[in-house]
Enzyme design. Structure first.
Site, PDB file in Angstrom:
ATOM      1  N   SER A   1       8.309 -11.833  -2.051  1.00  0.00           N
ATOM      2  CA  SER A   1       7.649 -10.537  -2.103  1.00  0.00           C
ATOM      3  C   SER A   1       8.288  -9.635  -3.145  1.00  0.00           C
ATOM      4  CB  SER A   1       7.711  -9.854  -0.735  1.00  0.00           C
ATOM      5  OG  SER A   1       7.025  -8.613  -0.775  1.00  0.00           O
TER       6      SER A   1
ATOM      7  N   LEU B   1       5.796   0.672   2.613  1.00  0.00           N
ATOM      8  CA  LEU B   1       4.847   0.203   1.602  1.00  0.00           C
ATOM      9  C   LEU B   1       3.997  -0.967   2.085  1.00  0.00           C
ATOM     10  CD1 LEU B   1       7.194   0.382  -1.525  1.00  0.00           C
ATOM     11  CD2 LEU B   1       5.572   2.111  -0.704  1.00  0.00           C
ATOM     12  N   GLY B   2       3.991  -1.215   3.394  1.00  0.00           N
ATOM     13  CA  GLY B   2       3.120  -2.254   3.939  1.00  0.00           C
ATOM     14  C   GLY B   2       3.572  -3.665   3.650  1.00  0.00           C
TER      15      GLY B   2
ATOM     16  N   GLU C   1       0.314  -8.559  12.531  1.00  0.00           N
ATOM     17  CA  GLU C   1       1.020  -7.282  12.506  1.00  0.00           C
ATOM     18  C   GLU C   1       1.435  -6.843  13.909  1.00  0.00           C
ATOM     19  OE1 GLU C   1       1.280  -4.062   9.731  1.00  0.00           O
ATOM     20  OE2 GLU C   1       2.463  -5.889   9.846  1.00  0.00           O
TER      21      GLU C   1
ATOM     22  N   SER D   1       5.169  -5.906   5.552  1.00  0.00           N
ATOM     23  CA  SER D   1       4.888  -6.888   6.606  1.00  0.00           C
ATOM     24  C   SER D   1       3.400  -7.204   6.671  1.00  0.00           C
ATOM     25  CB  SER D   1       5.397  -6.378   7.958  1.00  0.00           C
ATOM     26  OG  SER D   1       4.665  -5.241   8.385  1.00  0.00           O
TER      27      SER D   1
ATOM     28  N   LYS E   1       0.837  -1.196   0.000  1.00  0.00           N
ATOM     29  CA  LYS E   1       0.000   0.000   0.000  1.00  0.00           C
ATOM     30  C   LYS E   1       0.874   1.249   0.000  1.00  0.00           C
ATOM     31  CE  LYS E   1       0.506   2.110   4.212  1.00  0.00           C
ATOM     32  NZ  LYS E   1       1.939   1.852   4.270  1.00  0.00           N
TER      33      LYS E   1
ATOM     34  N   ASP F   1      -2.580  -0.700   7.260  1.00  0.00           N
ATOM     35  CA  ASP F   1      -1.838  -1.487   6.273  1.00  0.00           C
ATOM     36  C   ASP F   1      -2.525  -2.817   5.997  1.00  0.00           C
ATOM     37  OD1 ASP F   1      -0.069   0.603   6.476  1.00  0.00           O
ATOM     38  OD2 ASP F   1       1.703  -0.639   6.778  1.00  0.00           O
TER      39      ASP F   1
ATOM     40  N   GLY G   1      10.822  -2.260   4.485  1.00  0.00           N
ATOM     41  CA  GLY G   1      11.298  -1.084   5.199  1.00  0.00           C
ATOM     42  C   GLY G   1      11.138   0.219   4.451  1.00  0.00           C
TER      43      GLY G   1
END
Length: 521
Positions: A183, A191-192, A239, A194, A51, A250, A188
């Site tokens: 992914s 951008l969401g 999360e 995790s 995101k 997120d 880090g």
């Protein structure tokens, strides 16, 4: 990197043996993989998007609304079930060099299954049980013992999220499985990444618990909405294992897709979330300046500014909140019109609001010279509107591409009156690759500055499932029923581009590949 051995106890059939952990690029020697004896279920895949914050950074910390939207960069989870005789569960995540196997029987089931602790899959969980987290510590402390402290911490948090969900949604009779993650979302970077991973894990485990009946084309909207909320709540718990006290935006956007307006005026109560389910798909250029930034540092800057200049700072934050409100109204009007396409006026309005939002963030002191350099390059090329996304101080910026500025003439835009077809807009990011209009020079400039670029789509689908893991790619293989994606193929492919090419939700024409299905409301 440590080596993980995953074995199948079946002695009469060929087993999964001598399985080494893949390297950071996902490379694993072919002779390390053997086919397992008859699995209990076919392999399947789950995917969830990252995101970006489109409007409202920093103001959202102070009670104003923010808008976040899904992007077409996604995480992918491959689930491979072993035979009944095997009693292990494995997590492979080569992008962060994580590889570990646990004995299912050795996990703290008695703690998770205790009547005072047990949660049902349909419970709308809202928080972690810290006693349950503590019971996992011996099992997460054993992960990556030879790694540096920073990497060990990341691995431990990821393993905690996985095991917490595995034990909450499974049982001591859970089947042996290998969960492999890849992914395309830079970690880090705000951008969401995790949240995308925890959404994938929660969805896969709920599917294995037979707690989800979809997705399928004729699924009633209320049923779909209930199942999405179930995924979202469990992903939020994952999360919490990673971030402690996440906002929840997120995982919400990663689960639901499209976009959402998020606002928290009272931290003692859950936030207000308004889904924008008809948010249009728009071409977006996402650029990582590669400048390391700290969210805490940038948030502290704004807090100090409020302390020293409260009236001015609060006025800026209020203005940012109004930008978000204006964008929501524009999108709402487009929804009410019910048009199939996106008007050029809507795109321009949203782009201008992005420019205003960035200027206000500059006033708060959270930009960076590299972000300003990027904005100057885009403005010089005349191809769209740019703003920082996330905490600022470096990190990433987003550019909403302007079809006119990118050199698309009337026939290329395939207009219906003043509206641009959504399928064409989904091809917008390819304009950079094809060197259309002012994008040719911008491409060179970004490379010269050392920026990392991603051609993405804003406002795409949320969590999706590929069951079984067979893709129809338009190749010779697909004419014989499709290309099967096994664990070896998935883990061996190199890099983000390799993952997207192999299993990406979006195919060569930028449409959704046949086979992937999504919950829709």
């Amino acid at each position: 990197m440590s080596t993980t051995h995953v074995t199948d106890d079946s002695s009469s059939e060929e087993s999964v043996g001598r399985r080494s952990s893949p390297d950071q690029n996902g490379r694993t020697s072919r002779n390390h993989f053997r086919k397992s004896s008859i699995p209990l279920a076919p392999p399947f895949m789950v995917s969830a998007p990252g995101k970006v914050i489109v409007y409202g950074e920093h103001a959202v910390v102070h009670g104003k609304p923010a808008m976040a939207a899904a992007i077409s960069l996604r995480s992918y989870l491959h689930v491979h079930t072993l035979t009944k005789s095997s009693r292990t569960v494995s997590l492979f995540f080569p992008d962060i060099s994580l590889s570990h196997t646990w004995s299912i029987d050795a996990l703290p089931w008695s703690t998770f299954q205790h009547p005072s602790k047990k949660r049902n899959y349909y419970d709308l969980v809202t928080a972690l049980d810290h006693e349950l987290v503590a019971s996992l510590k011996p099992h997460t402390d054993a992960v990556s013992p030879d790694y540096p402290p920073h990497e060990r911490r990341i691995h431990a948090h990821t393993a905690t999220a996985f095991l917490y969900l595995f034990l909450s949604l499974g049982s001591p009779r859970s089947h042996s499985c290998i969960y492999s993650l890849r992914s395309a979302i830079p970690p880090g970077a705000g951008l969401g990444s995790s949240a995308s991973v925890t959404v994938c894990l929660a969805t896969a485990l709920l599917l294995q618990a037979h707690a989800l009946s979809g997705p399928h084309p004729d699924q009633p909207a209320p049923e779909s909405a209930t199942q999405l909320e179930r995924i979202n709540r469990w992903a939020f718990v994952g999360e919490c294992c990673i971030h402690g006290n996440p906002s929840g935006i997120d995982n919400t956007v990663s689960t639901q897709g499209k976009a959402a307006v998020f606002q928290r005026t009272d931290y003692a109560r859950p936030p207000s979330v308004r889904m924008l389910r008809r948010f249009p798909s728009l071409p977006l250029l996402l650029v990582n300046t590669m400048q390391v930034r700290s969210t805490a540092t940038e948030v502290a800057k704004v807090a100090r500014l409020r302390e020293g200049h409260p009236e001015i700072a609060d006025g800026v934050l209020e203005a940012i909140g109004r930008v978000t409100g204006s964008a929501e109204r524009v999108i709402g009007r487009a929804e009410e019109d019910g048009a199939e396409g996106v008007s050029e006026g809507t795109i321009r309005h949203l782009g201008e609001l992005m420019g205003i939002n960035h200027g206000l963030l500059v006033a708060l002191g959270v930009s960076h010279p590299k972000l300003e350099r990027l904005r100057a390059l885009v403005e010089q090329a005349g191809v769209g509107w740019t703003k920082l996304t996330g905490a600022g101080g470096g990190g990433c910026a987003i550019t909403l591409l302007d079809p006119k500025g990118c050199g698309m003439d009337h026939s290329e835009r395939e207009t219906k009156g003043s509206e641009i077809d959504v399928p064409l807009m989904e091809k917008g990011p390819k304009m950079l690759e094809n060197g259309v209009g002012g994008l040719t020079q911008l491409q060179r400039d970004l490379e010269a500055e050392g920026f990392e670029k991603f051609e993405t789509i804003l406002g795409g689908d949320g969590v999706g499932v590929l069951y079984p893991a067979v893709l129809h790619n338009g190749s010779e293989e697909s004419q014989e029923g499709g290309e099967e994606i096994d664990q070896e193929k998935f883990l061996s492919v190199q890099g983000r581009d390799g993952v997207e090419k192999l299993v990406g939700v979006l195919g060569p024409g930028r449409g959704v590949r046949e086979g992937w299905r999504f919950w829709t409301v």
